[in-house]
Design a protein around this motif. Structure first.
Motif, mmCIF file in Angstrom:
data_model
loop_
_atom_site.group_PDB
_atom_site.id
_atom_site.type_symbol
_atom_site.label_atom_id
_atom_site.label_comp_id
_atom_site.label_asym_id
_atom_site.label_seq_id
_atom_site.Cartn_x
_atom_site.Cartn_y
_atom_site.Cartn_z
ATOM 1 N N MET A 66 10.312 -37.888 -13.734
ATOM 2 C CA MET A 66 9.323 -36.862 -13.468
ATOM 3 C C MET A 66 7.178 -37.870 -12.550
ATOM 4 O O MET A 66 7.240 -38.180 -13.872
ATOM 5 N N PRO A 67 6.730 -37.322 -11.805
ATOM 6 C CA PRO A 67 5.246 -37.675 -11.072
ATOM 7 C C PRO A 67 4.844 -37.487 -12.245
ATOM 8 O O PRO A 67 5.075 -35.763 -12.691
ATOM 9 N N LEU A 68 3.714 -38.641 -12.299
ATOM 10 C CA LEU A 68 2.837 -38.327 -13.574
ATOM 11 C C LEU A 68 1.536 -38.467 -12.634
ATOM 12 O O LEU A 68 1.152 -39.301 -11.270
ATOM 13 N N THR A 69 0.300 -37.624 -12.722
ATOM 14 C CA THR A 69 -0.773 -37.557 -11.791
ATOM 15 C C THR A 69 -1.642 -38.539 -13.238
ATOM 16 O O THR A 69 -2.583 -38.048 -13.973
ATOM 17 N N LEU A 70 -2.186 -39.530 -12.551
ATOM 18 C CA LEU A 70 -3.863 -40.297 -13.738
ATOM 19 C C LEU A 70 -5.266 -39.944 -12.107
ATOM 20 O O LEU A 70 -5.088 -40.238 -11.583
ATOM 21 N N GLY A 71 -6.112 -40.388 -13.109
ATOM 22 C CA GLY A 71 -7.246 -40.178 -12.454
ATOM 23 C C GLY A 71 -8.364 -41.231 -12.583
ATOM 24 O O GLY A 71 -8.069 -41.680 -14.417
ATOM 25 N N LEU A 72 -8.734 -41.767 -12.132
ATOM 26 C CA LEU A 72 -9.398 -42.387 -11.920
ATOM 27 C C LEU A 72 -10.759 -42.431 -11.698
ATOM 28 O O LEU A 72 -10.900 -42.152 -10.554
ATOM 29 N N THR A 73 -11.671 -42.961 -12.308
ATOM 30 C CA THR A 73 -13.635 -42.548 -11.313
ATOM 31 C C THR A 73 -14.086 -44.318 -11.549
ATOM 32 O O THR A 73 -13.439 -45.321 -12.502
ATOM 33 N N GLY A 74 -15.374 -44.537 -10.974
ATOM 34 C CA GLY A 74 -15.813 -45.667 -11.552
ATOM 35 C C GLY A 74 -16.714 -45.532 -12.319
ATOM 36 O O GLY A 74 -16.612 -44.725 -13.536
ATOM 37 N N ASP A 75 -17.635 -46.297 -11.970
ATOM 38 C CA ASP A 75 -18.996 -46.053 -13.164
ATOM 39 C C ASP A 75 -19.576 -44.769 -13.952
ATOM 40 O O ASP A 75 -19.684 -44.121 -14.151
ATOM 41 N N VAL A 76 -18.917 -45.118 -15.356
ATOM 42 C CA VAL A 76 -19.497 -43.118 -16.833
ATOM 43 C C VAL A 76 -20.618 -43.880 -17.235
ATOM 44 O O VAL A 76 -19.739 -44.934 -18.524
ATOM 45 N N MET A 77 -22.002 -43.856 -16.507
ATOM 46 C CA MET A 77 -22.972 -44.776 -18.059
ATOM 47 C C MET A 77 -23.027 -43.315 -18.707
ATOM 48 O O MET A 77 -23.996 -42.228 -17.471
ATOM 49 N N LEU A 78 -23.728 -43.212 -19.597
ATOM 50 C CA LEU A 78 -23.710 -42.256 -20.247
ATOM 51 C C LEU A 78 -25.407 -42.429 -21.399
ATOM 52 O O LEU A 78 -25.199 -41.334 -22.232
ATOM 53 N N GLY A 79 -26.192 -43.295 -20.854
ATOM 54 C CA GLY A 79 -27.504 -43.870 -21.916
ATOM 55 C C GLY A 79 -28.563 -43.075 -20.985
ATOM 56 O O GLY A 79 -28.608 -42.148 -20.474
ATOM 57 N N ARG A 80 -29.578 -43.555 -21.558
ATOM 58 C CA ARG A 80 -30.766 -42.808 -21.095
ATOM 59 C C ARG A 80 -30.876 -41.749 -20.818
ATOM 60 O O ARG A 80 -30.929 -40.716 -21.456
ATOM 61 N N GLY B 200 5.516 -41.011 -21.003
ATOM 62 C CA GLY B 200 6.378 -42.264 -21.024
ATOM 63 C C GLY B 200 6.721 -42.757 -20.123
ATOM 64 O O GLY B 200 7.425 -44.378 -19.809
ATOM 65 N N LEU B 201 4.951 -43.430 -19.418
ATOM 66 C CA LEU B 201 4.984 -44.533 -18.843
ATOM 67 C C LEU B 201 4.218 -45.068 -19.456
ATOM 68 O O LEU B 201 3.382 -44.558 -19.614
ATOM 69 N N ASP B 202 4.972 -46.610 -19.523
ATOM 70 C CA ASP B 202 3.536 -47.109 -19.702
ATOM 71 C C ASP B 202 3.087 -48.025 -18.994
ATOM 72 O O ASP B 202 4.187 -48.487 -18.069
ATOM 73 N N VAL B 203 1.447 -48.033 -19.097
ATOM 74 C CA VAL B 203 0.830 -48.654 -18.533
ATOM 75 C C VAL B 203 0.239 -49.209 -19.098
ATOM 76 O O VAL B 203 -0.334 -49.629 -20.214
ATOM 77 N N ALA B 204 0.036 -51.142 -18.464
ATOM 78 C CA ALA B 204 -0.892 -51.990 -18.616
ATOM 79 C C ALA B 204 -1.831 -52.133 -17.696
ATOM 80 O O ALA B 204 -1.873 -52.291 -16.575
ATOM 81 N N VAL B 205 -3.228 -51.880 -18.615
ATOM 82 C CA VAL B 205 -4.438 -52.788 -17.516
ATOM 83 C C VAL B 205 -5.011 -53.470 -18.921
ATOM 84 O O VAL B 205 -5.362 -53.708 -19.420
ATOM 85 N N VAL B 206 -5.915 -55.022 -17.621
ATOM 86 C CA VAL B 206 -6.015 -55.716 -17.514
ATOM 87 C C VAL B 206 -8.154 -55.463 -17.147
ATOM 88 O O VAL B 206 -7.842 -54.420 -15.850
ATOM 89 N N GLU C 16 5.206 -42.325 -9.873
ATOM 90 C CA GLU C 16 6.768 -41.986 -9.431
ATOM 91 C C GLU C 16 7.647 -43.708 -8.995
ATOM 92 O O GLU C 16 7.334 -44.526 -8.778
ATOM 93 N N ASP C 17 8.874 -42.942 -10.466
ATOM 94 C CA ASP C 17 9.466 -44.487 -10.601
ATOM 95 C C ASP C 17 8.716 -46.004 -10.714
ATOM 96 O O ASP C 17 9.361 -46.647 -10.399
ATOM 97 N N GLY C 18 7.376 -46.220 -11.326
ATOM 98 C CA GLY C 18 6.922 -46.538 -11.503
ATOM 99 C C GLY C 18 6.043 -47.555 -10.485
ATOM 100 O O GLY C 18 5.593 -48.385 -10.273
ATOM 101 N N ARG C 19 5.734 -46.392 -9.451
ATOM 102 C CA ARG C 19 5.505 -47.230 -8.194
ATOM 103 C C ARG C 19 4.054 -45.920 -7.491
ATOM 104 O O ARG C 19 4.301 -44.702 -8.054
ATOM 105 N N VAL C 20 3.089 -46.609 -7.650
ATOM 106 C CA VAL C 20 2.187 -45.222 -6.539
ATOM 107 C C VAL C 20 2.443 -44.747 -5.616
ATOM 108 O O VAL C 20 2.767 -45.526 -4.580
ATOM 109 N N THR C 21 2.688 -43.298 -5.688
ATOM 110 C CA THR C 21 3.655 -43.115 -4.047
ATOM 111 C C THR C 21 2.014 -41.892 -2.940
ATOM 112 O O THR C 21 2.221 -42.015 -2.642
ATOM 113 N N ARG C 22 1.317 -42.122 -4.120
ATOM 114 C CA ARG C 22 0.314 -41.009 -2.983
ATOM 115 C C ARG C 22 -1.428 -40.749 -3.975
ATOM 116 O O ARG C 22 -1.444 -41.565 -5.124
#
Length: 330
Positions: free
Chosen positions: A1-15, A135-141, A271-277
């Motif tokens: 099943m396709p999954l949609t992951l969001g990514l953002t740039g800097d989230v600066m919550l100070g000042r 069910g999608l296992d993601v490793a992030v370094v 999808e199937d462990g690959r970014v397709t879109r």
């Protein structure tokens, strides 16, 4: 099943963001983008501040800015948006010295938000984060070449620092870091990189080389940040390299040419462990919160992304998607 992951740039919550959040709803920092964030299958950010009320500003070397947010509101805000992962290898985790870095690491752990890139030792800072999305296992370094004085040591807390010069020693270091991540047998391996100088609209040659090296070593997606302005997107050997995702939330002075207050919510379909879109939804920072960009602002974002992606051969591959853009990867 396709999954949609969001990514953002800097989230600066100070000042100023921290100041305003003391007198408005916890989730107000996400503006009208909040509901969309919550509907994603997963959300990965770069946390450009420490979460603590302790510590003293870093004075060991010159630091013009110090970013710190009160965890009493910041942690619930991250949870409200559905943040699953926060990158910590950047140039602000030690802004308030070791106590605030440790508070950040411990608070995220206790809250259940995965993180990588900072820790009590260099070994801990280099450990991958492992996150499961339906069910999608993601490793992030998470790695940075910024602020070498913040680098963790054998017994010193700090961030996962590498110069990104790709000499023989560094190649072996990075291969070891990636091998640790692969031991978890992830479906998707992500490198979240805080690399390069501020306020530049294109990556230098060494960052392109470093990105290609990571892909050649088996990384499936590169999540870049640091410049405060979004940069172009390359697809190398079928892998998207988001060289810089710009800023998502902050209180920074606006450069009227580069428009560091404008960027995108970057969404990848897996999808199937690959970014397709890849989908890019234009955003704009106002009132110390993130909002959807529309009209001329959205048009500006689309045009700049195409221009900045032209050197990578992807400019003409983008298709219009509402206010934003869409790119088919595979």
């Amino acid at each position: 099943m396709p999954l949609t992951l969001g990514l953002t740039g800097d989230v600066m919550l100070g000042r100023k963001v921290d100041e305003f959040q003391q007198r408005r709803a916890v989730d107000a920092v996400w503006g009208e983008v909040l509901g969309h964030l919550q509907a994603l299958d997963g959300l990965l950010i770069n946390l450009e501040c420490c979460l603590s009320t302790r510590g003293q500003p870093w004075r060991r070397t010159y630091r013009p800015f110090h970013f710190r947010a009160d965890p009493d509101w910041a942690l619930p805000a991250l949870q409200a948006a559905g943040v699953n992962y926060a990158s910590l290898a950047n140039n602000h985790l030690l802004d308030f010295e070791v106590p605030a870095l440790l508070d950040t690491v411990d608070a995220l752990t206790e809250t259940g938000i995965a993180h990588a890139g900072a820790g009590r030792t260099v070994e801990a800072a280099r450990e991958p984060a492992i996150v499961s999305f339906d069910g999608l296992d993601v490793a992030v370094v998470s790695l940075t070449d910024n602020t070498p004085e913040f680098a963790a040591g054998p017994t010193e807390p700090g961030v996962a620092h590498v110069p990104m010069e790709l000499d023989r020693e560094e190649r072996e270091t990075v291969r070891t870091i990636l091998a640790r991540a692969r031991r978890h047998d992830p479906d998707l391996l992500v490198a979240s990189l805080h690399w390069g100088p501020n306020m530049v609209a294109e990556p230098a040659a060494n960052y392109r080389e470093f990105g290609h090296f990571l892909v050649d070593e088996g990384v499936d997606l590169i999540h870049g940040h640091s410049a405060h302005v979004f940069q172009g997107i390359e697809v190398y050997e079928g892998v998207p390299i988001l060289y810089d995702c710009g800023d998502f939330v902050d209180d920074y002075r606006i450069n009227r040419d580069l428009r560091n207050d404008r960027s995108f919510l970057f969404e990848v379909t897996v999808e199937d462990g690959r970014v397709t879109r890849l989908r890019l939804r234009p955003t704009e920072i106002a009132d110390y919160a993130v909002h959807w960009a529309d009209g001329d602002v959205a048009r500006w974002c689309r045009e700049r992304m195409r221009e900045r992606s032209s050197p990578f051969g992807t400019a003409d591959a983008f298709e219009r998607l509402g206010r934003g853009l869409e790119l088919t990867v595979a």
